[in-house]
Design a protein around this motif. Sequence first.
Motif, PDB file in Angstrom:
ATOM      1  N   SER A 216      65.499   2.924  59.406  1.00  0.00           N
ATOM      2  CA  SER A 216      64.587   2.775  58.277  1.00  0.00           C
ATOM      3  C   SER A 216      63.279   3.518  58.508  1.00  0.00           C
ATOM      4  N   LEU A 220      61.302   6.559  56.447  1.00  0.00           N
ATOM      5  CA  LEU A 220      59.899   6.468  56.042  1.00  0.00           C
ATOM      6  C   LEU A 220      59.081   7.625  56.613  1.00  0.00           C
ATOM      7  N   GLU A 224      57.487   8.781  51.640  1.00  0.00           N
ATOM      8  CA  GLU A 224      57.793   7.592  50.849  1.00  0.00           C
ATOM      9  C   GLU A 224      58.825   7.873  49.765  1.00  0.00           C
ATOM     10  N   ALA A 227      62.244   8.239  51.343  1.00  0.00           N
ATOM     11  CA  ALA A 227      62.734   6.940  51.800  1.00  0.00           C
ATOM     12  C   ALA A 227      63.217   6.095  50.633  1.00  0.00           C
ATOM     13  N   ALA A 228      62.437   6.070  49.539  1.00  0.00           N
ATOM     14  CA  ALA A 228      62.817   5.288  48.363  1.00  0.00           C
ATOM     15  C   ALA A 228      64.109   5.805  47.744  1.00  0.00           C
ATOM     16  N   ASN A 233      63.278   0.063  51.359  1.00  0.00           N
ATOM     17  CA  ASN A 233      62.152  -0.692  50.819  1.00  0.00           C
ATOM     18  C   ASN A 233      60.911  -0.299  51.620  1.00  0.00           C
ATOM     19  N   VAL A 234      60.117   0.617  51.067  1.00  0.00           N
ATOM     20  CA  VAL A 234      59.008   1.218  51.804  1.00  0.00           C
ATOM     21  C   VAL A 234      57.996   0.173  52.273  1.00  0.00           C
ATOM     22  N   SER A 235      57.598  -0.718  51.383  1.00  0.00           N
ATOM     23  CA  SER A 235      56.583  -1.720  51.729  1.00  0.00           C
ATOM     24  C   SER A 235      57.077  -2.643  52.827  1.00  0.00           C
ATOM     25  N   ARG A 238      57.192  -0.756  56.219  1.00  0.00           N
ATOM     26  CA  ARG A 238      55.850  -0.551  56.758  1.00  0.00           C
ATOM     27  C   ARG A 238      55.293  -1.852  57.332  1.00  0.00           C
TER      28      ARG A 238
END
Length: 334
Positions: A216, A220, A224, A227-228, A233-235, A238
């Motif tokens: 993951s 990232l 972003e 990755a999306a 799930n970027v948030s 992170r």
Amino acid sequence: MKWKKSYTTCLWFIVSAAALLASMFIAVSYGAKEMTLGTVWSAVFHYNPDLTTDQIIHELRLPRVLGAVVTGMAFAVAGALMQGVTRNPLADTGILGVNAGAAFVVALSFAFLPGLSYMNLILLSFAGAALSTIFIVMLGSATQGGLTSLRLTIAGAVVAAILHSLSTGIAIYYELSQDLAFWYAGGVAGVKWEHLKLLAPIVLLTLLWAVSMGRSITFLSLGEESAASLGANVSRIRLLGMTAAVMLAGASVSVAGSIGFVGLVVPHIVRRLIGVDYRFVIPLSAILGGVLLVWADFASRMVQPPREFAIGAMVALVGVPFFLYLARKEGREL
């Protein structure tokens, strides 16, 4: 081509692991009193408390070397995680003020909670590292345009300077200068087996967690949007990555003090060797982080024996020029 890359990666892991074992043996064997291979082997696997040489190895050198390995692994992986999730090539727990937050709480603990158990000190270090990280991210995001690599670096440097000044003020006012000097210089001379029994499981479990996030974090680190588009799930990535970095930094600072630049230098070297796949970057960073800190500690006590040089200063001799090189190299992107 793919098999060749896999072969190269496997080879670097083998070489790095061998280097770590050799470094540990050298660090345990040499010091103010040199030991033979047979003496070291006997002290490690057939400890005799009646022998002075066995006591030196088992009670002083071995926990010190293992402490250097564990904290080196933690700092290196924390830096790799922060560089991956923030996409900031200058990210490091020391540069971004995470270590300073943990060290500030240690200073408060010494002043107001003397006699605190080591487990509670670790928990408070976690809290200090987490709070400083949150504040740095908020400060870097407060201006128009949101959080960028440059703003994150500047916010971290500002917060680190403020917390260091506050910690120094507390040390002077409460006459703790001698006690806190170790935490700022950094070192593993005071590591004991009881420390390792608490520190090692925390660090090793967090390292395994970090490795499980490797795929993951690779997504990232590519951006972003990329990755999306790959379903990440970027948030969440992170948040989890920063949490793992804070745990590693907080645990390490609680035992070895605020040692910077390990997490800056090692991940860059690893990515040069094997690429940007964090499934491999994280574990290899852990191994080479252990190697770096073992040698830094070994050098710190061999420069002018029996006096010891600050291990943080030894790492900085490599880290500061490397930081300036990266800052210049990445100047246009920043």
